[in-house]
Every structure is written in structure tokens, then in C-alpha cells.
Design an enzyme around this catalytic site. Sequence first.
Site, PDB file in Angstrom:
ATOM      1  N   ASN A 143       0.807  -1.230   0.000  1.00 31.78           N
ATOM      2  CA  ASN A 143       0.000   0.000   0.000  1.00 31.78           C
ATOM      3  C   ASN A 143       0.834   1.271   0.000  1.00 31.78           C
ATOM      4  O   ASN A 143       0.459   2.267   0.600  1.00 31.78           O
ATOM      5  CB  ASN A 143      -0.943   0.014   1.209  1.00 31.78           C
ATOM      6  CG  ASN A 143      -2.298  -0.544   0.869  1.00 31.78           C
ATOM      7  OD1 ASN A 143      -2.384  -1.477   0.072  1.00 31.78           O
ATOM      8  ND2 ASN A 143      -3.340   0.013   1.438  1.00 31.78           N
ATOM      9  N   ARG A 196       2.687  -1.153   9.393  1.00 25.37           N
ATOM     10  CA  ARG A 196       3.594  -2.254   9.051  1.00 25.37           C
ATOM     11  C   ARG A 196       4.670  -2.462  10.104  1.00 25.37           C
ATOM     12  O   ARG A 196       5.469  -3.393   9.979  1.00 25.37           O
ATOM     13  CB  ARG A 196       4.228  -1.981   7.695  1.00 25.37           C
ATOM     14  CG  ARG A 196       3.226  -1.643   6.604  1.00 25.37           C
ATOM     15  CD  ARG A 196       3.905  -0.992   5.421  1.00 25.37           C
ATOM     16  NE  ARG A 196       2.983  -0.396   4.468  1.00 25.37           N
ATOM     17  CZ  ARG A 196       2.428   0.797   4.634  1.00 25.37           C
ATOM     18  NH1 ARG A 196       2.692   1.518   5.702  1.00 25.37           N
ATOM     19  NH2 ARG A 196       1.605   1.266   3.713  1.00 25.37           N
ATOM     20  N   LYS A 238       2.267 -11.991  -2.463  1.00 23.39           N
ATOM     21  CA  LYS A 238       2.964 -11.030  -3.319  1.00 23.39           C
ATOM     22  C   LYS A 238       4.352 -10.711  -2.790  1.00 23.39           C
ATOM     23  O   LYS A 238       5.342 -10.746  -3.530  1.00 23.39           O
ATOM     24  CB  LYS A 238       2.119  -9.767  -3.456  1.00 23.39           C
ATOM     25  CG  LYS A 238       2.615  -8.819  -4.518  1.00 23.39           C
ATOM     26  CD  LYS A 238       3.624  -7.858  -3.940  1.00 23.39           C
ATOM     27  CE  LYS A 238       4.230  -7.010  -5.054  1.00 23.39           C
ATOM     28  NZ  LYS A 238       5.248  -6.099  -4.486  1.00 23.39           N
ATOM     29  N   PRO A 255       5.469 -12.383  -8.887  1.00 30.33           N
ATOM     30  CA  PRO A 255       4.694 -11.508  -7.991  1.00 30.33           C
ATOM     31  C   PRO A 255       3.517 -10.872  -8.734  1.00 30.33           C
ATOM     32  O   PRO A 255       3.683 -10.372  -9.846  1.00 30.33           O
ATOM     33  CB  PRO A 255       5.698 -10.419  -7.591  1.00 30.33           C
ATOM     34  CG  PRO A 255       7.043 -10.914  -8.013  1.00 30.33           C
ATOM     35  CD  PRO A 255       6.812 -11.865  -9.134  1.00 30.33           C
ATOM     36  N   ASP A 257       1.051  -7.902  -8.296  1.00 32.33           N
ATOM     37  CA  ASP A 257       0.625  -6.681  -7.611  1.00 32.33           C
ATOM     38  C   ASP A 257      -0.507  -6.060  -8.414  1.00 32.33           C
ATOM     39  O   ASP A 257      -1.057  -6.684  -9.308  1.00 32.33           O
ATOM     40  CB  ASP A 257       1.803  -5.709  -7.473  1.00 32.33           C
ATOM     41  CG  ASP A 257       2.156  -5.067  -8.793  1.00 32.33           C
ATOM     42  OD1 ASP A 257       2.053  -5.758  -9.826  1.00 32.33           O
ATOM     43  OD2 ASP A 257       2.501  -3.876  -8.818  1.00 32.33           O
TER      44      ASP A 257
END
Length: 298
Positions: A143, A196, A238, A255, A257
Site C-alpha cells: 500500500n 507495518r 505477493k 509476484p 501486484d
Amino acid sequence: MFLMEHSYPILCCYFTEPEILCWGDVIEIQITDDFDLDRIADSGQCFRWNKDSSGSYRIIHKGHCLRIRPLGKDRFALSCKEDVYQAVWYDYFDLGEDYRSIRGRVNREVDPFLASACEYGKGIRILRQDPWEMLISFIISQNKNIPAIKKSVELLCEAAGKHCEASEDGYYLFPTPEEILSLSDEALAACRIGYRCRYVKAAAMDVAEGKLNLEGLKNESEGTTIKALTSVCGVGAKVANCVSLFGLHHVNAFPIDVWIRRILENEYPDGYPMENYNPYNGIYQQYMFYFYRTGYGS
DNA sequence: CCCCAGGCTTAAT
DNA sequence: ATTAAGCATGGG
């Protein structure tokens, strides 16, 4: 004074392996395979490449700091001795791999979108970066857009990483797990990591305690690797695939995204033919990501 | 002011 | 197994 052009002798070149010219702590190399610094720097795999006004990139990797500058054609000046180039940077830039031939495996008749992506992103390589740095960097990445990721990573290095002095300016190494764990919650929050924070600490704990052996995963299968990485709180599919691809050099890791998701939906409504591109799916993913994010998509 | 960003955890179905 | 809210923060 630094990376001065033509301040060192000129020698001959050879074809497959990079040629090296040496003069003190600056060497000049020739790379005949794909190698475009600007495209690598803007391909979303590295967050600590900084370009200065003279066109040199400063790269910090595992206790080493390099300045590298294009000299035109396929030649580059690197601020290191030849033995460090051989021991560190040759592997970091993955110069043993032939990216031109990997691009050449794509058939434009069969897959015009991927062929265009490879052409647009010619010069991109998959760097062999430090898996611990990739793990934390991509946990932070969720994000966030790329400029914001770079900002947070740099703040984290300044807050917890070892300070080193170079000839002109100083720089910070990426912090170890112990160095990150030594930070107070306030100091960690000041790196603009937001929610995070607990993920970063969880990852640092798992690595510090030996519960997660990142180097050991280089020899494991992709399935075992993803399972081990996603066992860390804050690491999903991811991020695990990014660590596999950019930190463990599992070049088939893919990955997904928001950009890749758009590509799969818009360009491959009938499904993406992953099986056609083994064992290089991650590399093609990188060309597509760069193409959609910087060119075709916007 | 808005929307989105190299997503993930948690809770509710 | 699938879906939805909530999350901190800054770039554009």
C-alpha cells in the site's frame, strides 16, 4: 576527480564476458548483454539506487558502496577494484545470465504484448539483492507507491543502519535484524512505516532467532520457499514472490501486484500462459510490470 | 479535497 | 474457501 572519463588506460575487449580495465579504484567494463541502469533503477526491484547530477548511480549492497556510470555504447565506469567487482558486483548485476536470449524466447506472433514489453524494457536485469533487505523492503512496500517506499527504506537505514564514510559523503548500510529490533517503537514509527511496524518486527524476530533461514531458501524449491516466507506475519503471496525473485534469485517466481493484476485482466482475459515461460516467469513479469507502469499503461 | 499505491490480517460468511 | 473492512501514510 571521481569517475573521470578517460583518466585510465584503454585496452581491448572480448565478447561474452565483460571486459575490465583497471586504474586504481576505478575500473571500466564492457557489457555486451542487456544492461540499462535507468531502466533497472526504475523497474521497482531496488529502492536504494540514487542518481547524482553527474549521471552516476550510487548503489549500496551488503556493506559495499558502488558508483557506476555509463560511458556511452556498452561501457561503464565502476568505483571499485577488480577483485571486488569479481567477488561482489558481477553477481549482483547477474552478469552471468544472458538476458538477450531470454527476451529472444518470446514469439511476437504468439504473444505480442509480452514481446512489446520485452522490447520496451530491454536492458532490465534481475539483480541478486540481499534477501533480508528484500524481505523488509517489500513488507514496507504494501500500500505504498515507489517514491514512498524509497523514503521509508532510507529513513530506516538512517535510523538503524551502520554509518559509513566515503570519500565525499557518508552513507548507511541496510540495518541488520538486531539493529532493527534495537529501535524503539517511536523510532521505528518515525520511518513512516505506519501499521507495518509490527510486520517488520515480526520478520526481524524470525530471522534473528533463526526461525527463518533466508540464505538456506536459495536452495529450496519455490513452493517450500513461499511457504516459509508467508509464515512470517505481514508476508503474503505477493511479498513472498518478490523476495523469491529479487532476493533469492528464483527467477520463475511471479509476484502479482495491482499492475500485474491489471495486465492479466486486460491483456490476457483467457489466461496467461505461465507454462510457456518456465523457468523465467519472474523475468518476463518484470518486463511487463515496467512496461505497464512507465509506458503503455500510463 | 480526492484517489491510489509492487497488500496483508482479521473477522464474518 | 471466499469476501470485506481496516489499516498509516504520502504521491499525484
